[in-house]
Design a protein around this motif. Sequence first.
Motif, mmCIF file in Angstrom:
data_model
loop_
_atom_site.group_PDB
_atom_site.id
_atom_site.type_symbol
_atom_site.label_atom_id
_atom_site.label_comp_id
_atom_site.label_asym_id
_atom_site.label_seq_id
_atom_site.Cartn_x
_atom_site.Cartn_y
_atom_site.Cartn_z
ATOM 1 N N ALA A 18 4.080 29.279 -36.598
ATOM 2 C CA ALA A 18 3.654 30.495 -35.907
ATOM 3 C C ALA A 18 4.624 31.636 -36.205
ATOM 4 O O ALA A 18 4.220 32.780 -36.451
ATOM 5 C CB ALA A 18 3.579 30.243 -34.404
ATOM 6 N N PHE A 19 5.912 31.318 -36.227
ATOM 7 C CA PHE A 19 6.938 32.326 -36.476
ATOM 8 C C PHE A 19 6.814 32.885 -37.895
ATOM 9 O O PHE A 19 6.731 34.098 -38.100
ATOM 10 C CB PHE A 19 8.319 31.692 -36.251
ATOM 11 C CG PHE A 19 9.456 32.637 -36.467
ATOM 12 C CD1 PHE A 19 9.682 33.679 -35.568
ATOM 13 C CD2 PHE A 19 10.305 32.489 -37.561
ATOM 14 C CE1 PHE A 19 10.743 34.556 -35.770
ATOM 15 C CE2 PHE A 19 11.359 33.357 -37.765
ATOM 16 C CZ PHE A 19 11.584 34.403 -36.867
ATOM 17 N N PHE A 42 7.879 21.476 -32.987
ATOM 18 C CA PHE A 42 8.808 22.275 -33.781
ATOM 19 C C PHE A 42 8.087 22.884 -34.990
ATOM 20 O O PHE A 42 8.218 24.072 -35.274
ATOM 21 C CB PHE A 42 9.978 21.397 -34.244
ATOM 22 C CG PHE A 42 10.909 22.098 -35.195
ATOM 23 C CD1 PHE A 42 11.824 23.037 -34.724
ATOM 24 C CD2 PHE A 42 10.871 21.831 -36.561
ATOM 25 C CE1 PHE A 42 12.677 23.689 -35.597
ATOM 26 C CE2 PHE A 42 11.716 22.479 -37.436
ATOM 27 C CZ PHE A 42 12.625 23.413 -36.955
ATOM 28 N N SER A 43 7.282 22.061 -35.662
ATOM 29 C CA SER A 43 6.533 22.549 -36.826
ATOM 30 C C SER A 43 5.586 23.680 -36.437
ATOM 31 O O SER A 43 5.466 24.678 -37.135
ATOM 32 C CB SER A 43 5.705 21.422 -37.447
ATOM 33 O OG SER A 43 6.545 20.356 -37.770
ATOM 34 N N SER A 93 10.419 12.405 -24.217
ATOM 35 C CA SER A 93 11.723 12.929 -24.611
ATOM 36 C C SER A 93 11.867 14.385 -24.180
ATOM 37 O O SER A 93 10.923 15.169 -24.307
ATOM 38 C CB SER A 93 11.874 12.820 -26.125
ATOM 39 O OG SER A 93 12.915 13.655 -26.570
ATOM 40 N N PRO A 94 13.044 14.750 -23.670
ATOM 41 C CA PRO A 94 13.243 16.145 -23.261
ATOM 42 C C PRO A 94 13.374 17.069 -24.464
ATOM 43 O O PRO A 94 13.243 18.284 -24.354
ATOM 44 C CB PRO A 94 14.547 16.100 -22.478
ATOM 45 C CG PRO A 94 15.284 14.920 -23.013
ATOM 46 C CD PRO A 94 14.238 13.922 -23.425
ATOM 47 N N ASN A 95 13.621 16.509 -25.628
ATOM 48 C CA ASN A 95 13.771 17.344 -26.819
ATOM 49 C C ASN A 95 12.407 17.753 -27.366
ATOM 50 O O ASN A 95 11.397 17.108 -27.110
ATOM 51 C CB ASN A 95 14.545 16.593 -27.900
ATOM 52 C CG ASN A 95 15.931 16.204 -27.426
ATOM 53 O OD1 ASN A 95 16.575 16.982 -26.720
ATOM 54 N ND2 ASN A 95 16.367 14.993 -27.760
ATOM 55 N N LEU A 96 12.447 18.812 -28.156
ATOM 56 C CA LEU A 96 11.231 19.301 -28.801
ATOM 57 C C LEU A 96 10.749 18.267 -29.808
ATOM 58 O O LEU A 96 11.544 17.750 -30.591
ATOM 59 C CB LEU A 96 11.585 20.612 -29.522
ATOM 60 C CG LEU A 96 10.484 21.562 -29.897
ATOM 61 C CD1 LEU A 96 9.738 22.025 -28.656
ATOM 62 C CD2 LEU A 96 11.071 22.754 -30.627
#
Lengths: 223, 164
Positions: B21-22, B15-16, B7-10
């Motif tokens: 990390a953020f 995402f997690s 899939s091209p999506n994340l």
Amino acid sequence: MSGNTAEKIFAWLEERLGLEAIYATVLDRKVPKVNWWFTLGSASLFLAVMQGLTGVFLTMYYVPSPDKAYDSIQYIMNGVAFGWLIRGIHHWGASLMVIVVFIHMLRTFFYGAYKYPREITWLTGVFLLLFTLGMGFTGYLLPWNQRAFWATTVGTEIVGTVPFIGDFLLKALRGGTDISAVTLARFFSAHIWILPAGVVLMISVHMYLIIRLGISNIPSDEE
Amino acid sequence: MTKKTSSPNLSRRDFSKIVMAFLGSIMGAIVGIPIIGYIISPALKTQTVDEWVSLGALDGYPIGTPKLFSFTRTKVNGWERTTNSFGVFVLRKSGGELKVLSNVCTHLSCRVKWSDEDSAYLCPCHDAQFAIDGEVIYGPPPHPMYEYEFKVEEGNILIHLTEG
């Protein structure tokens, strides 16, 4: 600089350290479908790390001596940049940690997660709860204000009520008959060296067993 | 275990990781930046002493004989208070000339005292002697007595105390 260089550095380290294997073992574990109560262990670990970090930095200015302990804390609170924040985190984190560790214990108990093959995880957890309370007890004296002094007076007197050896235990805890400079020094030593050493050891075993055995499922009605 | 999706999506997993990390970086900064300030803040405080200390009215000092004036200054370093005592000899000469000398011997910092009998400052430690204007007469001191910078304002003598 490109991603390529970073990849090469990572590949060099990976070949020698086996980082991905560590990552897979520690974090990519299969877990059963569980609820938010199962986050309390991680919360306890996080709080323990925060207490360790802030505690290390508090010792940079704190002096465990009756004539300077109170003044050195006044200096941390008013004289050093962000001293109020470091001490505040340590102070409130201590209370929070006792609460979180206790609820973590309740969850483990009510879900029956202490049963075979996790008895030793439970046993090390018991020590961790006791060490947490010990950290709270020894840390409470360190500000050396009226509340600290009298709380420790009462706390050590409770130990003194143990049959036969109570008097000896009280003296051993206080380092003499009175709460004195000796008491402050030994509580400080216990607070920053002896108990943390026990905590680190027990957390290591606790974590190893969690990684080795995985976490338990939520028990169903049939069980 | 990590299956790469086409899939091209994340992916949910990536995402997690990014969110973790953020948030981790923000939490690290919230704790890390104050800690740096906490460690270096004593180094950023100026601890220099630069003040004018009044020695009282000029008329209170006799002409021709040195008179000792003592005072103390307290220095605060963190939770420690150190009180230092200072002693200065004020010497008014008949021509209206004025001199303010430290009573600290330049050899090993013992306190000297003025002796009318010998007409010299005597050091009790190694028998050093200084002349009335601070020159070494006898003994081991390597320098004449230290002089303070002074000024006279509205009939009062003030000396300049500097350190650091």
